[in-house]
Design a protein around this motif. Sequence first.
Motif, PDB file in Angstrom:
ATOM      1  N   VAL A  16       0.919  -1.131  -0.009  1.00 46.15           N
ATOM      2  CA  VAL A  16      -0.141   0.051  -0.040  1.00 46.15           C
ATOM      3  C   VAL A  16       0.915   1.303   0.002  1.00 46.15           C
ATOM      4  O   VAL A  16       0.619   2.413  -0.802  1.00 46.15           O
ATOM      5  CB  VAL A  16      -0.919   0.058   1.267  1.00 46.15           C
ATOM      6  CG1 VAL A  16      -1.633   1.380   1.280  1.00 46.15           C
ATOM      7  CG2 VAL A  16      -2.060  -1.200   1.103  1.00 46.15           C
ATOM      8  N   LYS A  53      -7.991   2.870  -9.988  1.00 48.98           N
ATOM      9  CA  LYS A  53      -8.737   1.961  -9.658  1.00 48.98           C
ATOM     10  C   LYS A  53      -8.385   0.495  -9.958  1.00 48.98           C
ATOM     11  O   LYS A  53      -8.314  -0.544  -9.472  1.00 48.98           O
ATOM     12  CB  LYS A  53     -10.418   2.111  -9.464  1.00 48.98           C
ATOM     13  CG  LYS A  53     -10.642   3.054  -8.392  1.00 48.98           C
ATOM     14  CD  LYS A  53     -12.064   3.546  -8.551  1.00 48.98           C
ATOM     15  CE  LYS A  53     -13.128   2.623  -8.511  1.00 48.98           C
ATOM     16  NZ  LYS A  53     -14.728   3.095  -8.443  1.00 48.98           N
ATOM     17  N   ALA A  56      -5.138  -0.483  -8.722  1.00 58.78           N
ATOM     18  CA  ALA A  56      -5.299  -1.153  -7.182  1.00 58.78           C
ATOM     19  C   ALA A  56      -5.952  -2.742  -7.442  1.00 58.78           C
ATOM     20  O   ALA A  56      -5.409  -3.458  -6.747  1.00 58.78           O
ATOM     21  CB  ALA A  56      -6.445  -0.171  -6.323  1.00 58.78           C
ATOM     22  N   LEU A  61      -5.118  -4.847  -3.942  1.00 54.86           N
ATOM     23  CA  LEU A  61      -5.243  -4.001  -3.074  1.00 54.86           C
ATOM     24  C   LEU A  61      -6.674  -3.319  -3.061  1.00 54.86           C
ATOM     25  O   LEU A  61      -6.857  -2.377  -3.238  1.00 54.86           O
ATOM     26  CB  LEU A  61      -4.333  -2.722  -3.114  1.00 54.86           C
ATOM     27  CG  LEU A  61      -2.721  -3.430  -3.004  1.00 54.86           C
ATOM     28  CD1 LEU A  61      -2.250  -2.177  -3.389  1.00 54.86           C
ATOM     29  CD2 LEU A  61      -2.514  -4.086  -1.752  1.00 54.86           C
ATOM     30  N   TRP A  62      -7.572  -4.286  -2.883  1.00 61.04           N
ATOM     31  CA  TRP A  62      -8.964  -3.859  -3.046  1.00 61.04           C
ATOM     32  C   TRP A  62     -10.119  -4.543  -2.071  1.00 61.04           C
ATOM     33  O   TRP A  62      -9.792  -5.623  -1.538  1.00 61.04           O
ATOM     34  CB  TRP A  62      -9.561  -4.515  -4.423  1.00 61.04           C
ATOM     35  CG  TRP A  62     -10.713  -4.116  -4.844  1.00 61.04           C
ATOM     36  CD1 TRP A  62     -11.997  -4.808  -5.115  1.00 61.04           C
ATOM     37  CD2 TRP A  62     -11.174  -2.895  -5.674  1.00 61.04           C
ATOM     38  NE1 TRP A  62     -12.867  -4.070  -5.617  1.00 61.04           N
ATOM     39  CE2 TRP A  62     -12.451  -2.938  -5.849  1.00 61.04           C
ATOM     40  CE3 TRP A  62     -10.406  -1.719  -5.791  1.00 61.04           C
ATOM     41  CZ2 TRP A  62     -13.169  -1.767  -6.630  1.00 61.04           C
ATOM     42  CZ3 TRP A  62     -10.727  -0.588  -6.625  1.00 61.04           C
ATOM     43  CH2 TRP A  62     -12.204  -0.664  -6.831  1.00 61.04           C
ATOM     44  N   PHE A  97      -8.672   2.311  -3.572  1.00 60.07           N
ATOM     45  CA  PHE A  97      -8.844   0.981  -2.898  1.00 60.07           C
ATOM     46  C   PHE A  97     -10.054   0.326  -2.639  1.00 60.07           C
ATOM     47  O   PHE A  97     -10.207  -0.670  -1.778  1.00 60.07           O
ATOM     48  CB  PHE A  97      -7.792   0.929  -1.712  1.00 60.07           C
ATOM     49  CG  PHE A  97      -6.651   1.497  -1.920  1.00 60.07           C
ATOM     50  CD1 PHE A  97      -5.561   0.540  -2.378  1.00 60.07           C
ATOM     51  CD2 PHE A  97      -6.276   2.752  -1.380  1.00 60.07           C
ATOM     52  CE1 PHE A  97      -4.268   0.837  -2.594  1.00 60.07           C
ATOM     53  CE2 PHE A  97      -4.956   2.994  -1.475  1.00 60.07           C
ATOM     54  CZ  PHE A  97      -3.761   2.377  -2.211  1.00 60.07           C
TER      55      PHE A  97
END
Length: 408
Positions: A16, A53, A56, A61-62, A97
């Motif tokens: 992150v 998005k 991510a 990373l969601w 995220f």
Amino acid sequence: MNFSYSEKVVQLQEQVSQFMEDYIYPNEHVFRSQLVGQSNRWSAVPPIVEELKVNAKEQGLWNLFLPDHEQGAGLTNLEYAPLCEIMGRSFLAPEIFNCSAPDTGNMEVLARYGSDEQKKQWLEPLLTGEIRSAFAMTEKEVASSDATNIESRIERDGDQYILSGRKWWTSGAGDPRCKVMIFMGKSNPDAPKHEQQSMILVPMDAEGVTVKRMLPVFGYDDAPHGHAEIHFDNVRVPVTNMLWGEGKGFAIAQGRLGPGRIHHCMRLIGAAERAIELMCKRASERETFGRKIADHGVVQQWIAESRMDIEQARLLTLKAAYMMDTVGNKVAKAEIAMIKVVAPNMALRVIDRAIQAFGGAGVSDDFPLAYQYAGARTLRIADGPDEVHARQIARLELKKYRQRGEEL
């Protein structure tokens, strides 16, 4: 309580943090410039948002906030805390995220209380980031710090409910991707005090739903997300839109606001961390009266106090998260209330010191401090004002001594 993070969490922290360096910080100004360049700041979302998005999602990373769902990351509150903190360093990060309010709270409500039909229609597109949502609870005409004051009505009429009332500070309602709201109103004024309210799903395009105006916060309108005043004039929705059941609104609200409150606190710690970082860098670069600003005793005092403030708030946040995971939100209510008071006030102090160190630049939009300050100040009111939480803390503390007195 173990204060060390697992290998999984440490790896996610690194991922992150790297994503923030590679994609978020460099694109904050891109978001702003794209927003300004649009003819109508409420009609479209800056393209950079959807682009980031995708990145991510590709990196996994969601939906990091969601513990108990196949599309969630399976993290506990304690594991999510340091990741949410990192996201809180930038206004842009949480949505990228898919971890931004009010969607996170609404997704948790739908995951916990929604029917299979409601989950398919609304939860699934929220989890994939295709749509956004809003939460319509606060009302202009009453003191909404006491949710039992709510006057908006939900009345049964055959196989439909009729909704009437006026809401404001409905965050997210200005977003063109916002397709659904969770509306809280009174369905039975004659029921016991905490069973009069219900929550129901309302499509944004339902007839009778009118967004009257968007409300700025200290001059910031937060477009295209925003905070709306909305009128509901005899809005009809099917009975299948009811969440959990009639009279369950207050119980849902308490369950929803627990995680929501602590998420705000986690992000505030991140905002404070960025503020102290900016303060230290600025103080080390600039000179006044023949000395680096960082060499002045008063500035060193600001830095020291800021670090102590942040560390104390982080420890209380982690304790609250740990208790939510181990004994549940109800038992952890004192810790949740305490951190909800502590974190915004801590962030305000740290950001204010950073603004002072920056001088005129600190109150400009060239740096994130002024916007951070506005957001932190708002959170002394949102999700319950400081005074309500302090009242609860005091009552819980006094209860201990009353019980001891009875035992004696």
